[in-house]
Design an enzyme around this catalytic site. Structure first.
Site, short mmCIF file in Angstrom:
data_model
loop_
_atom_site.label_atom_id
_atom_site.label_comp_id
_atom_site.label_asym_id
_atom_site.label_seq_id
_atom_site.Cartn_x
_atom_site.Cartn_y
_atom_site.Cartn_z
CB THR A 14 -0.93 -0.02 1.23
OG1 THR A 14 -1.87 -1.08 1.03
CG2 THR A 14 -1.69 1.27 1.42
CB SER A 58 2.62 -7.89 1.14
OG SER A 58 1.46 -7.91 1.92
CB THR A 91 0.93 -3.77 6.45
OG1 THR A 91 -0.40 -3.66 5.93
CG2 THR A 91 1.63 -2.44 6.39
CG ASP A 92 -2.55 -7.28 3.57
OD1 ASP A 92 -2.88 -6.55 4.53
OD2 ASP A 92 -3.15 -7.29 2.49
N1 ASP Z 1 -2.82 -5.08 0.77
C1 ASP Z 1 -1.63 -4.33 1.13
C2 ASP Z 1 -0.42 -5.23 0.98
O1 ASP Z 1 -0.08 -5.94 1.88
C3 ASP Z 1 -1.77 -3.85 2.52
C4 ASP Z 1 -0.70 -2.93 2.96
O2 ASP Z 1 0.37 -2.79 2.40
O3 ASP Z 1 -0.91 -2.28 4.00
O4 ASP Z 1 0.18 -5.23 -0.05
#
Ligand code: ASP
Length: 326
Positions: A14, A58, A91-92
């Protein structure tokens, strides 16, 4: 100002996404170079060099890509001018990549994983401040030898303990029961405690065919039997409490063990260890007598990463057990 530079290795997430009004959704759109250019105060910290590793959500990350990333991070850190590395990441799954890096990196220099909960076209995105904090940590001499960090929301968490606890809130990363190792203040990086566990599994490959199953009440062994039929290389079970599972799951686990498939048992609770205490059917004691490995305190997703790395070293159940004893 520190002497030496920090490498920012961009992988996506993200933090590197933006709303696309044509496709009406948030998509990868921002390079690592653009991420760094959006943080002018970095100039007061140290020189930063950007490496574009990939630009993916991710959930598109895989253990194989994570291991390549680990090798790349070790490679750039061989340069004596490089103080540390910041990996930008979604973050995932950041906690899985951070944990894999923590186990597999040879370096003792600081490596910080960082992401954002708000994309760069959101109101008040958290990415720029998170990157600033991560670079400060990567450049900090006190961060050497403390393992891999997740730096988010001005807090420094250990890759071993941190987990994403909220789907949307920027204050999402927690180290349940222990708290952050430290934090990044305006003028300095402050550490309050250190991780004792410095376990390493140095390897040039991993075994990807390892699955995680989370158990719930009344579950049977359908999924485990399917994994045994598939001849997978390892199974991680997230059981309840101290490592107790419904009795109907036991036959599948017995068969997995009879066919030589390593089975690691962890708890679906946020803290504490699985332990040979209870003796009833489906409890950790009879399961461990069947050769099920008790996975300690780590989460299911981290136990899976560890088993993938450990299986690159040995298939021996006793030797595998030692990796999880730590
Ligand atoms: N969907 C995103 C990812 O993990 C979430 C994030 O980066 O916060 O790529």
């Amino acid at each position: 100002m520190s002497i030496g530079k920090v490498i920012v290795m961009a992988t996506g997430g993200t933090i590197a996404m933006r709303y696309d009004p044509v496709r009406k959704g948030v998509f990868p759109a921002v390079t690592g170079q653009e991420l760094v250019e959006a943080v002018p105060p970095l100039a007061q910290v140290c020189p930063v060099e950007v490496h574009e590793f990939c630009n993916i959500p991710s959930t598109h990350m895989s253990p194989e890509i994570m291991l390549k990333l680990s090798q790349k991070v070790d490679e750039v850190l061989k340069n004596t001018e490089v103080l540390g590395v910041v990996v930008t990441h979604g973050t995932d799954t950041i906690e899985e990549t951070a944990y894999l890096l923590n186990l597999s990196l040879k370096t003792t220099k600081p490596v910080c994983l960082v992401g954002a909960m708000r994309n760069s076209s959101d109101i008040s995105p958290d990415g720029p401040k998170n990157i600033l904090c991560a670079v400060k940590t990567a450049a900090c001499p006190q961060a050497v030898g403390k393992g891999v960090f997740i730096v988010m929301n001005e807090e420094i968490h250990s890759a071993v303990e941190a987990t994403k606890t909220h789907a949307a809130n920027p204050n999402t990363f927690k180290s349940p029961f222990w708290g952050p190792l430290g934090y990044v203040d305006e003028d300095r990086v402050i550490f309050r405690r250190e991780l004792i566990n410095k376990q390493k599994i140095i390897t040039d490959h991993l075994v990807e065919d390892v699955y995680l199953i989370k158990l719930t009440t009344g579950t049977d062994d359908f999924l485990i039997q399917a994994l045994v039929d598939k001849k997978v290389k390892g199974i991680v079970i997230e059981g309840m409490g101290r490592g107790n599972i419904p009795p109907k799951v036991v036959p599948g686990i017995r068969r997995a063990r009879a066919e030589g498939i390593p089975v690691v048992l962890v708890t679906r609770t946020l803290g504490g260890r699985v332990l040979k205490g209870y003796g009833y059917e489906g409890a950790a004691k009879p399961l461990s007598e069947m050769g099920v490995i008790l996975g300690g305190e780590i989460s299911g997703q981290k136990a899976r990463i560890k088993l993938m790395l450990a299986l690159s070293q040995t298939n021996d159940n006793l030797k595998l057990t030692k990796y999880f004893d730590d």
